[in-house]
Design a protein around this motif. Structure first.
Motif, PDB file in Angstrom:
ATOM      1  N   GLY A   1      -1.978 -19.141 -16.982  1.00 24.67           N
ATOM      2  CA  GLY A   1      -0.694 -18.809 -17.200  1.00 24.67           C
ATOM      3  C   GLY A   1      -0.637 -17.317 -17.489  1.00 24.67           C
ATOM      4  N   ARG A   2      -1.181 -16.709 -17.173  1.00 22.47           N
ATOM      5  CA  ARG A   2      -1.403 -14.971 -17.728  1.00 22.47           C
ATOM      6  C   ARG A   2      -0.698 -14.030 -17.223  1.00 22.47           C
ATOM      7  NH1 ARG A   2      -7.158 -13.972 -20.769  1.00 22.47           N
ATOM      8  NH2 ARG A   2      -7.011 -14.439 -18.733  1.00 22.47           N
ATOM      9  N   ARG A   3       0.314 -13.702 -17.237  1.00 21.72           N
ATOM     10  CA  ARG A   3      -0.052 -12.701 -16.125  1.00 21.72           C
ATOM     11  C   ARG A   3      -0.538 -10.839 -15.774  1.00 21.72           C
ATOM     12  NH1 ARG A   3       4.563  -8.285 -16.842  1.00 21.72           N
ATOM     13  NH2 ARG A   3       4.535  -8.675 -18.923  1.00 21.72           N
ATOM     14  N   VAL A   4      -0.584 -11.145 -15.076  1.00 24.15           N
ATOM     15  CA  VAL A   4      -2.066  -9.818 -14.766  1.00 24.15           C
ATOM     16  C   VAL A   4      -2.104  -9.088 -13.489  1.00 24.15           C
ATOM     17  CG1 VAL A   4      -3.699 -11.183 -15.842  1.00 24.15           C
ATOM     18  CG2 VAL A   4      -3.841 -11.257 -14.035  1.00 24.15           C
ATOM     19  N   LEU A   5      -2.616  -7.716 -13.114  1.00 23.89           N
ATOM     20  CA  LEU A   5      -2.033  -7.113 -12.035  1.00 23.89           C
ATOM     21  C   LEU A   5      -3.417  -7.627 -10.929  1.00 23.89           C
ATOM     22  CD1 LEU A   5      -1.391  -3.801 -13.867  1.00 23.89           C
ATOM     23  CD2 LEU A   5       0.101  -4.854 -12.242  1.00 23.89           C
ATOM     24  N   GLN A   6      -2.722  -7.492 -10.043  1.00 28.40           N
ATOM     25  CA  GLN A   6      -3.632  -8.018  -8.550  1.00 28.40           C
ATOM     26  C   GLN A   6      -3.452  -7.116  -8.020  1.00 28.40           C
ATOM     27  OE1 GLN A   6      -4.262 -11.750  -7.961  1.00 28.40           O
ATOM     28  NE2 GLN A   6      -3.743 -11.969  -5.830  1.00 28.40           N
ATOM     29  N   ARG A   7      -4.710  -6.654  -6.419  1.00 26.11           N
ATOM     30  CA  ARG A   7      -4.327  -5.758  -5.710  1.00 26.11           C
ATOM     31  C   ARG A   7      -3.341  -6.505  -5.061  1.00 26.11           C
ATOM     32  NH1 ARG A   7      -6.706  -4.412  -1.192  1.00 26.11           N
ATOM     33  NH2 ARG A   7      -6.791  -2.174  -0.189  1.00 26.11           N
ATOM     34  N   ILE A   8      -2.516  -6.752  -4.272  1.00 25.50           N
ATOM     35  CA  ILE A   8      -1.679  -7.414  -3.238  1.00 25.50           C
ATOM     36  C   ILE A   8      -2.100  -6.944  -1.060  1.00 25.50           C
ATOM     37  CG2 ILE A   8      -0.532  -8.711  -4.623  1.00 25.50           C
ATOM     38  CD1 ILE A   8       1.850  -6.791  -3.730  1.00 25.50           C
ATOM     39  N   ARG A   9      -2.243  -5.643  -1.655  1.00 22.55           N
ATOM     40  CA  ARG A   9      -1.824  -4.809  -0.416  1.00 22.55           C
ATOM     41  C   ARG A   9      -2.446  -2.874  -0.041  1.00 22.55           C
ATOM     42  NH1 ARG A   9       3.519  -5.406  -0.923  1.00 22.55           N
ATOM     43  NH2 ARG A   9       3.049  -7.979   0.420  1.00 22.55           N
ATOM     44  N   GLY A  10      -2.645  -2.185   0.402  1.00 29.49           N
ATOM     45  CA  GLY A  10      -3.493  -1.301   1.043  1.00 29.49           C
ATOM     46  C   GLY A  10      -3.031  -0.560   1.691  1.00 29.49           C
ATOM     47  N   PHE A  11      -2.699   0.479   2.009  1.00 31.86           N
ATOM     48  CA  PHE A  11      -2.606   1.597   3.351  1.00 31.86           C
ATOM     49  C   PHE A  11      -4.186   2.567   2.663  1.00 31.86           C
ATOM     50  CE2 PHE A  11       0.992   0.088   1.862  1.00 31.86           C
ATOM     51  CZ  PHE A  11       1.866  -0.597   3.329  1.00 31.86           C
ATOM     52  N   SER A  12      -4.500   2.332   4.442  1.00 32.85           N
ATOM     53  CA  SER A  12      -5.644   3.191   4.279  1.00 32.85           C
ATOM     54  C   SER A  12      -5.723   4.911   5.991  1.00 32.85           C
ATOM     55  CB  SER A  12      -7.189   2.761   4.846  1.00 32.85           C
ATOM     56  OG  SER A  12      -7.204   1.495   3.406  1.00 32.85           O
ATOM     57  N   ASP A  13      -5.183   5.091   5.771  1.00 33.34           N
ATOM     58  CA  ASP A  13      -4.146   5.741   6.496  1.00 33.34           C
ATOM     59  C   ASP A  13      -4.814   7.652   6.592  1.00 33.34           C
ATOM     60  OD1 ASP A  13      -2.503   4.401   8.428  1.00 33.34           O
ATOM     61  OD2 ASP A  13      -1.797   3.705   6.754  1.00 33.34           O
ATOM     62  N   PHE A  14      -4.979   7.447   5.332  1.00 32.06           N
ATOM     63  CA  PHE A  14      -5.770   9.232   5.259  1.00 32.06           C
ATOM     64  C   PHE A  14      -7.238   9.364   5.026  1.00 32.06           C
ATOM     65  CE2 PHE A  14      -1.742   9.565   2.424  1.00 32.06           C
ATOM     66  CZ  PHE A  14      -1.354   9.684   3.898  1.00 32.06           C
ATOM     67  N   SER A  15      -7.842  10.486   5.424  1.00 34.62           N
ATOM     68  CA  SER A  15      -9.250  10.443   4.892  1.00 34.62           C
ATOM     69  C   SER A  15      -9.788  11.329   3.694  1.00 34.62           C
ATOM     70  CB  SER A  15      -9.696  10.758   6.251  1.00 34.62           C
ATOM     71  OG  SER A  15      -9.282  12.373   7.123  1.00 34.62           O
ATOM     72  N   ARG A  16      -8.686  12.164   3.583  1.00 36.47           N
ATOM     73  CA  ARG A  16      -9.103  13.240   2.268  1.00 36.47           C
ATOM     74  C   ARG A  16      -7.978  11.891   1.397  1.00 36.47           C
ATOM     75  NH1 ARG A  16     -10.172  18.328   3.891  1.00 36.47           N
ATOM     76  NH2 ARG A  16     -10.604  18.498   1.986  1.00 36.47           N
ATOM     77  N   PRO A  17      -8.848  12.436  -0.082  1.00 42.37           N
ATOM     78  CA  PRO A  17      -7.586  11.828  -1.299  1.00 42.37           C
ATOM     79  C   PRO A  17      -6.604  12.102  -1.435  1.00 42.37           C
ATOM     80  CG  PRO A  17      -9.463  13.720  -1.774  1.00 42.37           C
ATOM     81  CD  PRO A  17     -10.084  13.413  -0.660  1.00 42.37           C
ATOM     82  N   VAL A  18      -6.127  11.682  -1.842  1.00 42.30           N
ATOM     83  CA  VAL A  18      -4.299  11.236  -1.598  1.00 42.30           C
ATOM     84  C   VAL A  18      -3.395  12.561  -2.749  1.00 42.30           C
ATOM     85  CG1 VAL A  18      -2.364  10.271  -2.314  1.00 42.30           C
ATOM     86  CG2 VAL A  18      -3.855   9.322  -0.938  1.00 42.30           C
ATOM     87  N   THR A  19      -2.714  13.029  -2.732  1.00 37.26           N
ATOM     88  CA  THR A  19      -2.740  13.867  -3.877  1.00 37.26           C
ATOM     89  C   THR A  19      -1.604  14.139  -4.578  1.00 37.26           C
ATOM     90  OG1 THR A  19      -1.854  15.355  -1.948  1.00 37.26           O
ATOM     91  CG2 THR A  19      -4.151  16.368  -2.528  1.00 37.26           C
ATOM     92  N   ALA A  20      -1.122  13.046  -4.044  1.00 33.08           N
ATOM     93  CA  ALA A  20       0.996  12.376  -4.590  1.00 33.08           C
ATOM     94  C   ALA A  20       1.463  11.471  -3.552  1.00 33.08           C
ATOM     95  CB  ALA A  20       1.711  14.112  -4.542  1.00 33.08           C
ATOM     96  N   ILE A  21       2.295  11.005  -4.894  1.00 32.65           N
ATOM     97  CA  ILE A  21       2.846   9.748  -3.848  1.00 32.65           C
ATOM     98  C   ILE A  21       4.918   9.940  -4.331  1.00 32.65           C
ATOM     99  CG2 ILE A  21       3.276   7.135  -3.445  1.00 32.65           C
ATOM    100  CD1 ILE A  21       0.511   6.597  -4.650  1.00 32.65           C
ATOM    101  N   ALA A  22       5.553   8.959  -3.625  1.00 34.44           N
ATOM    102  CA  ALA A  22       6.731   9.772  -3.900  1.00 34.44           C
ATOM    103  C   ALA A  22       7.176   8.731  -4.016  1.00 34.44           C
ATOM    104  CB  ALA A  22       7.891  10.689  -3.499  1.00 34.44           C
ATOM    105  N   PRO A  23       7.299   7.131  -5.281  1.00 33.57           N
ATOM    106  CA  PRO A  23       8.372   6.103  -4.126  1.00 33.57           C
ATOM    107  C   PRO A  23       9.693   5.894  -3.535  1.00 33.57           C
ATOM    108  CG  PRO A  23       7.200   5.745  -5.777  1.00 33.57           C
ATOM    109  CD  PRO A  23       7.470   7.176  -5.990  1.00 33.57           C
ATOM    110  N   GLU A  24      10.427   5.702  -2.859  1.00 35.46           N
ATOM    111  CA  GLU A  24      12.099   5.466  -2.594  1.00 35.46           C
ATOM    112  C   GLU A  24      12.426   5.189  -3.380  1.00 35.46           C
ATOM    113  OE1 GLU A  24      13.499   3.541   0.826  1.00 35.46           O
ATOM    114  OE2 GLU A  24      11.685   4.701   2.590  1.00 35.46           O
ATOM    115  N   HIS A  25      13.344   5.958  -4.175  1.00 37.88           N
ATOM    116  CA  HIS A  25      14.567   4.800  -5.019  1.00 37.88           C
ATOM    117  C   HIS A  25      15.349   3.680  -5.377  1.00 37.88           C
ATOM    118  CE1 HIS A  25      14.828   9.544  -6.787  1.00 37.88           C
ATOM    119  NE2 HIS A  25      14.653   9.372  -5.240  1.00 37.88           N
TER     120      HIS A  25
END
Length: 202
Positions: A102-126
């Protein structure tokens, strides 16, 4: 003193002891209830700070495996889930769920693997569950988490994209490498529509 005048009170300081070293990322949600510390190795501590005088460690986890490194960490719109960008070119979404106790914990739910080089930045929509991400090779991608859609991946530059921003209504994006500034308009009204979101299938 008039009722509408502001006043200052004595500040209260609380020290949060960290179990890992070299904190590289600090995130606080807009309601100031959830606090996240993470280092480049992907080691993350998740705190409940609803009671500011007694911060509670909810979870201490490793977001990544092996020698993979954390390059970007952002809160998705709504400030509930995390977007994690790494040196393998992946962007993963982590969401708080209840475990068997019953504890609230973070879990990986999905992923995107469209890049082959390191991700440098992410900007979420508002306001929507989409985001813009860029990698070290100069690629930029638009994604939607709930629909699990990769909407677009295009080369912007032959150099790493260093800074990005997305307009409040997600109608434009700005990107910058070491030498140039790029501006694009976006026509993307229904990012949430996919076969999975409509029928539960891909």
């Amino acid at each position: 003193m008039m009722e509408d005048e502001a006043s200052w009170g004595e500040a209260e300081t609380v020290v949060i002891a960290q179990s890992h070293k070299d904190t590289s990322f600090i995130l606080l949600d807009k309601d100031q209830r959830n606090l996240y510390f993470a280092n480049a190795a992907g080691e993350l501590s998740f705190y409940d700070i609803d009671d500011k005088s007694e911060p509670l460690l909810v979870q201490h986890i490793f977001l990544l495996e092996g020698h993979n490194q954390l390059r970007s960490l952002k809160l998705l719109a709504g400030d509930i889930s995390l977007l994690v960008g790494d040196t393998n070119g992946n962007v993963t979404q982590w969401f708080p769920v209840q475990d068997a106790e019953g504890r609230r914990v973070l879990q990986r739910i999905r992923g995107f693997s469209d890049f082959s080089r390191p991700v440098t930045a992410i900007a979420p929509e508002h306001t929507r569950k989409g985001f813009l991400a860029v990698d070290e090779s100069g690629l930029a991608g638009l994604f939607h988490t709930t629909a699990e859609n990769t909407l677009l991946v295009e080369r912007i530059s032959d150099s790493p994209i260093l800074k990005i921003a997305i307009a409040p209504r997600a109608t434009a994006m700005r990107l910058q490498d070491a030498q140039r500034l790029y501006f694009y308009t976006i026509d993307n009204e229904h990012t949430e529509v996919s076969m999975k979101s409509l029928w539960g299938k891909r």
